[in-house]
Scaffold this motif. Structure first.
Motif, PDB file in Angstrom:
ATOM      1  N   PHE A 112       8.966   3.260  32.360  1.00  0.00           N
ATOM      2  CA  PHE A 112       9.321   2.295  31.325  1.00  0.00           C
ATOM      3  C   PHE A 112       8.236   2.187  30.265  1.00  0.00           C
ATOM      4  O   PHE A 112       8.520   1.882  29.100  1.00  0.00           O
ATOM      5  N   ALA A 113       6.973   2.440  30.654  1.00  0.00           N
ATOM      6  CA  ALA A 113       5.878   2.408  29.678  1.00  0.00           C
ATOM      7  C   ALA A 113       6.094   3.428  28.573  1.00  0.00           C
ATOM      8  O   ALA A 113       5.648   3.240  27.440  1.00  0.00           O
ATOM      9  N   ALA A 114       6.785   4.532  28.908  1.00  0.00           N
ATOM     10  CA  ALA A 114       7.020   5.585  27.933  1.00  0.00           C
ATOM     11  C   ALA A 114       8.078   5.206  26.902  1.00  0.00           C
ATOM     12  O   ALA A 114       8.255   5.929  25.916  1.00  0.00           O
ATOM     13  N   VAL A 115       8.778   4.093  27.103  1.00  0.00           N
ATOM     14  CA  VAL A 115       9.732   3.626  26.100  1.00  0.00           C
ATOM     15  C   VAL A 115       9.377   2.227  25.593  1.00  0.00           C
ATOM     16  O   VAL A 115       9.978   1.736  24.641  1.00  0.00           O
ATOM     17  N   SER A 116       8.388   1.597  26.210  1.00  0.00           N
ATOM     18  CA  SER A 116       8.081   0.212  25.878  1.00  0.00           C
ATOM     19  C   SER A 116       6.926   0.082  24.905  1.00  0.00           C
ATOM     20  O   SER A 116       7.050  -0.526  23.852  1.00  0.00           O
ATOM     21  N   VAL A 228      17.289   6.079  31.342  1.00  0.00           N
ATOM     22  CA  VAL A 228      15.887   5.805  31.031  1.00  0.00           C
ATOM     23  C   VAL A 228      15.211   7.059  30.479  1.00  0.00           C
ATOM     24  O   VAL A 228      14.453   6.991  29.498  1.00  0.00           O
ATOM     25  N   ILE A 229      15.501   8.215  31.096  1.00  0.00           N
ATOM     26  CA  ILE A 229      14.914   9.471  30.619  1.00  0.00           C
ATOM     27  C   ILE A 229      15.376   9.754  29.191  1.00  0.00           C
ATOM     28  O   ILE A 229      14.594  10.207  28.338  1.00  0.00           O
ATOM     29  N   SER A 230      16.651   9.477  28.905  1.00  0.00           N
ATOM     30  CA  SER A 230      17.168   9.672  27.547  1.00  0.00           C
ATOM     31  C   SER A 230      16.431   8.793  26.537  1.00  0.00           C
ATOM     32  O   SER A 230      16.082   9.250  25.443  1.00  0.00           O
ATOM     33  N   LEU A 231      16.171   7.535  26.909  1.00  0.00           N
ATOM     34  CA  LEU A 231      15.449   6.636  26.014  1.00  0.00           C
ATOM     35  C   LEU A 231      14.024   7.121  25.771  1.00  0.00           C
ATOM     36  O   LEU A 231      13.502   7.011  24.657  1.00  0.00           O
ATOM     37  N   MET A 236      10.041   8.816  22.152  1.00  0.00           N
ATOM     38  CA  MET A 236       8.904   9.697  21.951  1.00  0.00           C
ATOM     39  C   MET A 236       9.224  10.801  20.946  1.00  0.00           C
ATOM     40  O   MET A 236       8.359  11.204  20.163  1.00  0.00           O
ATOM     41  N   GLY A 237      10.466  11.276  20.956  1.00  0.00           N
ATOM     42  CA  GLY A 237      10.860  12.298  19.986  1.00  0.00           C
ATOM     43  C   GLY A 237      10.794  11.781  18.569  1.00  0.00           C
ATOM     44  O   GLY A 237      10.359  12.489  17.649  1.00  0.00           O
ATOM     45  N   ALA A 238      11.188  10.513  18.369  1.00  0.00           N
ATOM     46  CA  ALA A 238      11.121   9.914  17.037  1.00  0.00           C
ATOM     47  C   ALA A 238       9.683   9.836  16.538  1.00  0.00           C
ATOM     48  O   ALA A 238       9.401  10.027  15.353  1.00  0.00           O
ATOM     49  N   ALA A 250      10.340   1.398  17.941  1.00  0.00           N
ATOM     50  CA  ALA A 250      10.883   0.296  18.738  1.00  0.00           C
ATOM     51  C   ALA A 250      12.298  -0.030  18.284  1.00  0.00           C
ATOM     52  O   ALA A 250      13.189  -0.268  19.108  1.00  0.00           O
ATOM     53  N   ALA A 251      12.517  -0.022  16.968  1.00  0.00           N
ATOM     54  CA  ALA A 251      13.864  -0.254  16.438  1.00  0.00           C
ATOM     55  C   ALA A 251      14.796   0.893  16.819  1.00  0.00           C
ATOM     56  O   ALA A 251      15.967   0.673  17.153  1.00  0.00           O
ATOM     57  N   VAL A 252      14.287   2.118  16.778  1.00  0.00           N
ATOM     58  CA  VAL A 252      15.076   3.280  17.212  1.00  0.00           C
ATOM     59  C   VAL A 252      15.472   3.124  18.674  1.00  0.00           C
ATOM     60  O   VAL A 252      16.609   3.405  19.067  1.00  0.00           O
ATOM     61  N   GLY A 253      14.529   2.639  19.496  1.00  0.00           N
ATOM     62  CA  GLY A 253      14.801   2.441  20.913  1.00  0.00           C
ATOM     63  C   GLY A 253      15.877   1.395  21.150  1.00  0.00           C
ATOM     64  O   GLY A 253      16.744   1.567  22.015  1.00  0.00           O
ATOM     65  N   VAL A 254      15.824   0.290  20.377  1.00  0.00           N
ATOM     66  CA  VAL A 254      16.849  -0.754  20.505  1.00  0.00           C
ATOM     67  C   VAL A 254      18.218  -0.193  20.122  1.00  0.00           C
ATOM     68  O   VAL A 254      19.222  -0.425  20.815  1.00  0.00           O
TER      69      VAL A 254
END
Length: 435
Positions: A112-116, A228-231, A236-238, A250-254
């Motif tokens: 989750f740290a990798a998306v948070s 989660v892997i997709s997120l 990270m790709g963005a 963060a907005a991309v993730g939301v």
């Protein structure tokens, strides 16, 4: 006043005010005001004028915009079955390990740290699932809380990381290289935590009740981890493709989370409303602490505490090894009462030239600094992860800090290993970006 006496006076003031049981954000504001008035000999009128400007500037910070967005992302995930999938997806891979599903705290936080990008959001999101489940299954409470406190701090080291961005801007080090440099040390800390849980479980099996799992469920669990892997790939790709800054990511993730929930037919108006209300409450708590921490940082800067301590270290003319040790103590002490971004901004203009002059790679030092800042996340009186866990578990802050202490030692061990083997941080960025 002597700089050491000033530091002791401020530390005492913090412990006294927070020990009275006042809210953390108001306690920090009170300490900042009293430090200026009682130690800095500033009038109340002038101190109020100084701090009022800081409240506006700190609250108007662009970096803070990522916090509610990452928290919203976590709240949406929590209200869907994605958070359950994260737990259930990791559960079959951990059940047969000594320590059982305690390892879901470590691996769940690492993922989750990798998306948070936020240790508070990581601790809160993973903790909402694991603390209840581990308690229900009879796992040792102290290990459950301590492992979550330690692993939640990985949000600062495993990219994206706001502290790394601030460091990169100040030190003129590539932020993408910093992100790469944080990956292997983050994995190292996660492995140290899991290793500790294994050793504790082998010594005392009663801490972790035995559970069985079939090989088929392991294969099925991979599918559960795909959201989660997709997120992780999207966020990270963005960042790595340059499409978005970490705050924009963060907005991309939301947005990606909303699309995934829509695809899974789990998105509803009620869910969005609940997530927004919870995000408002959580982000208000976190941001108010960060803003009042900026007040305290300003007061410390007015007292010249960080710069004078840094100059004191520089004047000692220490060997490289002793210099790192002194800087580690220096940053751990600052981490007791300042937030990571403030520590970086206030001390780096003094400490970075000393470090570079001693022959250390500024890229490596950035990772070392983040690990030291992570230590502040699990140390009282201003350890954000401790307060998040206090709210989740209802335990006293002293009990939470006691549970986190072994993981504080393990993180110190990771910092020592990084000093002995600096290629842990440098190998990946040198491999992927040799120029």
């Amino acid at each position: 006043m002597d700089i050491v006496l000033t530091a002791v006076a401020v530390m005492t003031l913090i412990f006294v005010v927070l020990g009275l049981g006042v809210w953390v954000f108001s306690g920090l504001a009170i300490v900042a005001l009293l430090s200026l008035v009682m130690i800095g000999d500033v009038s109340f009128h002038r101190a109020g004028a100084i701090l009022s400007r800081i409240i506006f500037s700190a609250g108007n910070s662009w970096e803070l915009s990522a916090i509610p967005l990452f928290i919203l992302m976590g709240e949406l995930i929590f209200r869907s079955d994605i958070s359950d999938r994260l737990f259930k997806g990791l559960e079959p891979w951990t059940k047969k390990l000594p320590g059982g599903i305690l390892h879901t705290n470590v691996f769940g936080c690492a993922l989750f740290a990798a998306v948070s990008g936020s240790s508070a959001a990581t601790t809160a999101t993973v903790g909402k699932i694991t603390t209840t489940e581990l308690k229900k299954r009879g796992y040792n409470r102290s290990l459950s809380i301590g492992s979550l406190a330690g692993a939640g701090s990985l949000g600062l080291l495993i990219p994206p990381s706001l502290v790394m961005i601030v460091y990169g801007i100040q030190s003129e080090v590539s932020i993408s290289k910093l992100f790469m440099a944080g990956i292997l040390p983050g994995i190292l800390i996660a492995l140290l935590y899991s290793g500790y849980l294994i050793i504790r479980a082998l010594i005392n099996p009663s801490l972790c009740p035995p559970e069985n799992v079939s090989q088929i469920s392991k294969l099925k669990s991979i599918v559960l981890l795909l959201p989660v892997i997709s997120l992780i790939v999207i966020v990270m790709g963005a960042i790595y493709t340059g499409i978005a800054t970490p705050s924009e990511a963060a907005a991309v993730g939301v947005f990606a989370t909303l699309l995934i929930l829509l695809k899974e037919r789990q998105l509803s108006f009620a869910m969005i409303q609940e997530a927004l209300i919870a995000t408002l409450l959580s982000s208000t708590m976190v941001c108010s602490i960060l803003i009042t921490a900026a007040l305290l940082s300003t007061a410390m800067g007015f007292l010249h505490l960080p710069s004078e301590l840094a100059r004191y270290i520089a004047n000692l003319h220490l060997s490289p090894a002793w210099l790192l040790f002194a800087l580690a103590i220096f940053y751990i002490v600052l981490g007791l009462f300042l937030d990571g971004i403030s520590i970086t901004v206030m001390s780096l203009p003094i400490t970075l030239p000393i470090v570079v002059q001693a022959g250390f790679d500024p890229l490596w030092f950035g990772v070392f600094l983040v690990i030291l800042i992570e230590l502040g996340q699990i140390t009282p009186p201003v350890g954000f992860n401790l307060f998040v866990l206090q709210g989740l578990t209802g335990e006293k802050i002293g009990q939470v800090a006691k549970a986190a202490f072994p993981f504080f030692i393990l993180m110190c061990t990771a910092a020592l290993i990084l000093c002995l083997v600096p290629d842990i941080a440098l190998w990946l960025p040198n491999l992927l970006s040799p120029n």
